[in-house]
Write an enzyme that holds these catalytic residues in place. Sequence first.
Site, PDB file in Angstrom:
ATOM      1  N   SER A   9      -9.745   1.495   2.780  1.00 35.65           N
ATOM      2  CA  SER A   9      -8.919   2.273   1.886  1.00 35.65           C
ATOM      3  C   SER A   9      -7.823   1.482   1.159  1.00 35.65           C
ATOM      4  CB  SER A   9      -8.258   3.403   2.669  1.00 35.65           C
ATOM      5  OG  SER A   9      -7.393   2.885   3.662  1.00 35.65           O
ATOM      6  N   LYS A  35       0.849  -1.201   0.000  1.00 33.49           N
ATOM      7  CA  LYS A  35       0.000   0.000   0.000  1.00 33.49           C
ATOM      8  C   LYS A  35       0.878   1.241   0.000  1.00 33.49           C
ATOM      9  CE  LYS A  35      -3.962   1.925   2.569  1.00 33.49           C
ATOM     10  NZ  LYS A  35      -4.848   1.743   3.745  1.00 33.49           N
ATOM     11  N   SER A  89      -9.902  -0.858   6.929  1.00 31.52           N
ATOM     12  CA  SER A  89      -9.335  -0.710   5.578  1.00 31.52           C
ATOM     13  C   SER A  89      -8.680  -1.936   4.995  1.00 31.52           C
ATOM     14  CB  SER A  89      -8.317   0.418   5.563  1.00 31.52           C
ATOM     15  OG  SER A  89      -8.983   1.628   5.381  1.00 31.52           O
TER      16      SER A  89
HETATM   17  N1  GLN Z   1     -13.177   3.827   6.290  1.00 31.80           N
HETATM   18  C1  GLN Z   1     -12.518   4.222   7.499  1.00 31.80           C
HETATM   19  C2  GLN Z   1     -12.105   5.672   7.417  1.00 31.80           C
HETATM   20  O1  GLN Z   1     -12.319   6.261   6.425  1.00 31.80           O
HETATM   21  C3  GLN Z   1     -11.351   3.348   7.794  1.00 31.80           C
HETATM   22  C4  GLN Z   1     -10.184   3.654   6.945  1.00 31.80           C
HETATM   23  C5  GLN Z   1      -8.982   2.869   7.369  1.00 31.80           C
HETATM   24  O2  GLN Z   1      -9.075   1.856   8.060  1.00 31.80           O
HETATM   25  N2  GLN Z   1      -7.835   3.394   7.019  1.00 31.80           N
HETATM   26  O3  GLN Z   1     -11.589   6.225   8.323  1.00 31.80           O
END
Ligand code: GLN
Length: 400
Positions: free
Chosen positions: A79, A4, A103
Amino acid sequence: MAIKDNINIKDHKTTCASKILESFISPFDATVIEKLKAADVIFIGKTNMDEFAMGSSSENSIFGAVKNPYDPERVAGGSSGGSAVAVAIGACDAALGSETGGSIRQPASFTGLVGVKPTYGRVSRYGLVAYASSLDQIGAFAKTSEDAALILKTIAGHDVHDSTSAAEPVPDYDRVVGKEIKGLKIGLPEEYFAEGLDPEIRSGIMNAVRQLEKEGAKIETFSLPQTRYAIATYYIIATAEASSNLARYDGVRYGYRAQDAGDLNEMYEKTRSEGFGEEVKRRILLGTYVLSAGYYDAYYKKAMQVRRLIKDELNSAFQKYDAIITPTTPTTAFRLGEKIDDPLTMYLMDIYTVTANLAGICAMNAPVGKNSDRLPFGLQIMAPAFKEECLFQLGAFFEK
Ligand code: GLN
């Protein structure tokens, strides 16, 4: 493996899918990268994501949205969507993602993969770009629990560069694969199977749970009443910490700098206005608001108190159960563009995943199957802090 793009690899770009870091080249390796290099892992590339890991669909990216390989009109989840897709299409054997609120688990569910969020402190975050530091954790995507176990074994452990990394010994996680599940006690929290859950997902999970029961696991329904405060609590704490972490992108230290600014303040303002995307700005504004003098007690402090209640409630459930099983996501992958203009609906996608991050425990998505549209979905296994073995043990059972 694919990595990532918020994890640093020396001499390669780390963009976080943001204009503000578009041409940033990392001068060092993240600890996880150092460890993987030492294990002779070959990296095929960095993967697309929601900008600064803020999102649940991998649509918030300067590079454009990640598409779901099972249906290119749909999102891959986020994400860490790019990492999920790289593994799902077979471009690599496994990938690293990061988790703040789901994410890894959510895109794993949307693409039919194993996705593990280790315990807070299990893996060093040195070299991971910070989003919300009391929640962030690096984890892995793989096709099987055994692969995920091997990767966690390789990247876990204490690191002098990350004071939040734990000194706990690292077990041979892959050893538990195939271990019988007879006698395990599993809890199903009723709040996670309530209104809003896709009926096909519910029945898929219940089928899988019946298999466990047949093998001699003890299944029980119970209640986690604090669950209903999880999304509100998470989005206050995550945005508060993000507003502080992202203050460093000021156009001075590194990254993008706006041109033609009259003075220093104007330079900050223009750099940040031009460099951050909409969702990141929304988070910075929300986070700054909940931390501001007049609102700190009402929002931030209150959220911290509720976080403690959520954590205590889960930990007391683990006095009774070895693991908790829930859905990972309320639906299968939704359509590109469907939720992007409605942040609250998007935030609600994280309803089942954020509690594990708030409580600091470990959790994993295990693939269950596909729905009638042939879209994959998984179930979530949650286990007490530093009990990742239990995740892999159950995951391997479901695979079999
Ligand atoms: N969807 C969640 C957020 O937007 C989690 C994102 C993540 O785990 N990085 O904060």
